[in-house]
Scaffold this active site. Structure first.
Site, PDB file in Angstrom:
ATOM      1  N   ASP A  11       9.888 -17.597 -20.110  1.00 28.92           N
ATOM      2  CA  ASP A  11       8.993 -16.809 -20.630  1.00 28.92           C
ATOM      3  C   ASP A  11       8.555 -15.312 -19.394  1.00 28.92           C
ATOM      4  O   ASP A  11       8.184 -14.451 -19.479  1.00 28.92           O
ATOM      5  CB  ASP A  11       7.571 -17.810 -21.060  1.00 28.92           C
ATOM      6  CG  ASP A  11       6.472 -16.872 -21.121  1.00 28.92           C
ATOM      7  OD1 ASP A  11       6.175 -16.256 -21.944  1.00 28.92           O
ATOM      8  OD2 ASP A  11       5.238 -16.671 -20.784  1.00 28.92           O
TER       9      ASP A  11
ATOM     10  N   ASP B  23       9.918 -11.036 -19.687  1.00 30.40           N
ATOM     11  CA  ASP B  23       8.764 -10.267 -19.820  1.00 30.40           C
ATOM     12  C   ASP B  23       9.647  -9.206 -18.478  1.00 30.40           C
ATOM     13  O   ASP B  23       9.448  -7.861 -18.617  1.00 30.40           O
ATOM     14  CB  ASP B  23       7.463 -10.900 -19.016  1.00 30.40           C
ATOM     15  CG  ASP B  23       6.547 -10.886 -20.642  1.00 30.40           C
ATOM     16  OD1 ASP B  23       6.929 -11.309 -21.932  1.00 30.40           O
ATOM     17  OD2 ASP B  23       4.901 -10.553 -20.487  1.00 30.40           O
TER      18      ASP B  23
HETATM   19  C1  IPM Z   1       6.600 -15.641 -26.013  1.00 33.02           C
HETATM   20  C2  IPM Z   1       4.777 -15.845 -25.374  1.00 33.02           C
HETATM   21  C3  IPM Z   1       4.483 -17.086 -25.569  1.00 33.02           C
HETATM   22  C4  IPM Z   1       5.299 -18.109 -24.758  1.00 33.02           C
HETATM   23  C5  IPM Z   1       3.376 -17.582 -26.029  1.00 33.02           C
HETATM   24  C6  IPM Z   1       2.444 -16.164 -27.650  1.00 33.02           C
HETATM   25  C7  IPM Z   1       2.508 -19.086 -26.394  1.00 33.02           C
HETATM   26  O1  IPM Z   1       4.435 -15.004 -24.316  1.00 33.02           O
HETATM   27  O2  IPM Z   1       7.372 -15.776 -26.815  1.00 33.02           O
HETATM   28  O3  IPM Z   1       7.038 -15.116 -24.960  1.00 33.02           O
HETATM   29  O4  IPM Z   1       4.592 -18.515 -23.865  1.00 33.02           O
HETATM   30  O5  IPM Z   1       6.539 -18.586 -25.851  1.00 33.02           O
HETATM   31 MG    MG Z   2       5.669 -14.479 -23.650  1.00 34.80          MG
END
Ligand code: IPM
Ligand code: MG
Length: 357
Positions: free
Chosen positions: A247, A251
């Site tokens: 996660d 990003d």
């Molecule tokens: C992602 C998002 C989700 C995650 C959240 C919204 C639960 O950040 O898809 O990366 O952490 O998986």
């Molecule tokens: Mg995420």
């Protein structure tokens, strides 16, 4: 061919970007002689508002009965005070789990046309990078035991990271198989210097690596990986990692490509049914303003065609259309400064892509 697609538009910019992707999928269907049937279901905050639950059973059943699922985004400030198990985000975890989607593929590629949007210097970016993040999606701390208890300092909250050999092996196999079709390099990311679950992760990955002698395998600690992604992203081909590390790192990887508005993802399990969604969130600050970048969702639609329906040339047609529009200098607001003129709205960008298709 004919396919049934469940649409989970969700909250914030979700409806706008899903509508864009549907328009692109519809045009692709006409162009190549297919038929896609779309059925919308509620998820997230909008589902809480109309049913009291973030993930109504009808949504789960509808997704299970469809050939694939296209999701926008969930959540927003309106629902931030909901208790943990009633938050919109819980629906996302619930649907991933209900559909058995243990693999999350998050490709991070730098589009040459968007190089100026990347915060990295030219000498670091070189002639671009192409990373495939393989994130485990239905295990780890997101799904482990959690709660409240009395600790040394009084009442405390806890979450648990747990991984079984079976879970590590099945995501590891996806990573190695993916690498075999790419540049044959796998980097497994963990925190084995501290976490027991990471030590099992690493041991299991090492055993699996023996089965793939052609793949160049390496391990990396997650803190180092966060640094290496901005120091030398070109060293990576396939990254495989746990739910939470994936996660966070995805990003970071998205930002070095220029904008999180560009990154698509595919969530896959044992069957061909997958769930496809942009990696960005619901962006409540720009919701309903026709400003969102629809490209990540449009490219998620292309991934659906490739991974769930086996329609590779149709997927490529969409990807080429996006390429062309970017090369022609068209930009949404998140990418502005790297193209020419005023930013396009979400619908204008969609029209450009439809035109190029
Ligand atoms: C992602 C998002 C989700 C995650 C959240 C919204 C639960 O950040 O898809 O990366 O952490 O998986
Ligand atoms: Mg995420």
């Amino acid at each position: 061919m004919e396919f049934n697609i469940a649409l989970l538009k969700g909250d914030g910019i979700g409806p706008e970007i899903v509508d864009s992707a549907v328009a692109v999928l519809e045009k692709t269907a006409v162009k190549f002689g297919h038929k896609f049937n779309f059925t919308p279901y509620l998820i997230g905050g909008c589902a809480i508002d109309s049913t009291g639950l973030p993930l109504p059973q009808e949504t789960v059943d509808g997704c299970l009965a469809s050939d694939s699922v296209l999701l926008g985004a969930v959540g927003g400030p309106k629902w931030d005070d909901q208790p943990g198990d009633k938050r919109p985000e819980k629906a996302l975890l619930g649907i991933r789990s209900a559909l058995g989607l243990f693999t999350n593929l998050r490709p991070a590629t730098l589009y040459p046309a968007l190089r100026a949007a990347s915060p990295l210097k030219d000498e670091i970016v070189g002639d671009g990078f192409d990373i495939m993040i393989v994130r485990e999606l239905t295990g780890g701390i997101y799904f482990g035991d959690r709660g409240y208890r009395e600790g040394n300092y009084g009442r405390e909250a806890y979450d648990t990271e747990a991984y079984s050999v079976t879970e590590i092996e099945r995501i590891g196999r996806v990573a190695f198989d993916t690498a075999m079709k790419r540049n044959k390099r796998v980097t497994s990311i963990d925190k084995a210097n501290v976490l027991e679950s990471s030590r099992l992760w690493r041991k299991t990955m090492h055993a699996l690596a023996e089965e793939y002698p052609e793949v160049e395998y390496s391990d990396m600690f997650v803190d180092n990986a966060a640094m290496q992604l901005v120091r030398n992203p070109r060293q990576f081909d396939v990254i495989v990692t746990s739910n939470m590390f994936g996660d966070i790192l995805s990003d970071e990887a998205s930002q070095i490509t220029g904008s999180i508005g560009m990154l698509a993802s595919a969530s896959l399990g044992a069957s061909s049914r997958g769930m496809y969604e942009p990696i960005h969130g619901s962006a409540p600050d720009i919701a309903g303003q026709n400003k969102a970048n629809p490209i990540a969702t449009i490219l998620s639609g292309a991934m659906m065609l490739r991974y769930s329906f086996g329609l590779a040339k149709e997927a490529e047609a969409i990807e080429r259309a996006v390429d062309k529009v970017l090369n022609d200098g068209w930009r949404t607001a998140d990418l502005i400064g790297t193209g020419s003129g005023a930013p396009l709205t979400c619908t204008e960008m969609t029209e450009k892509i439809l035109g190029a298709l």
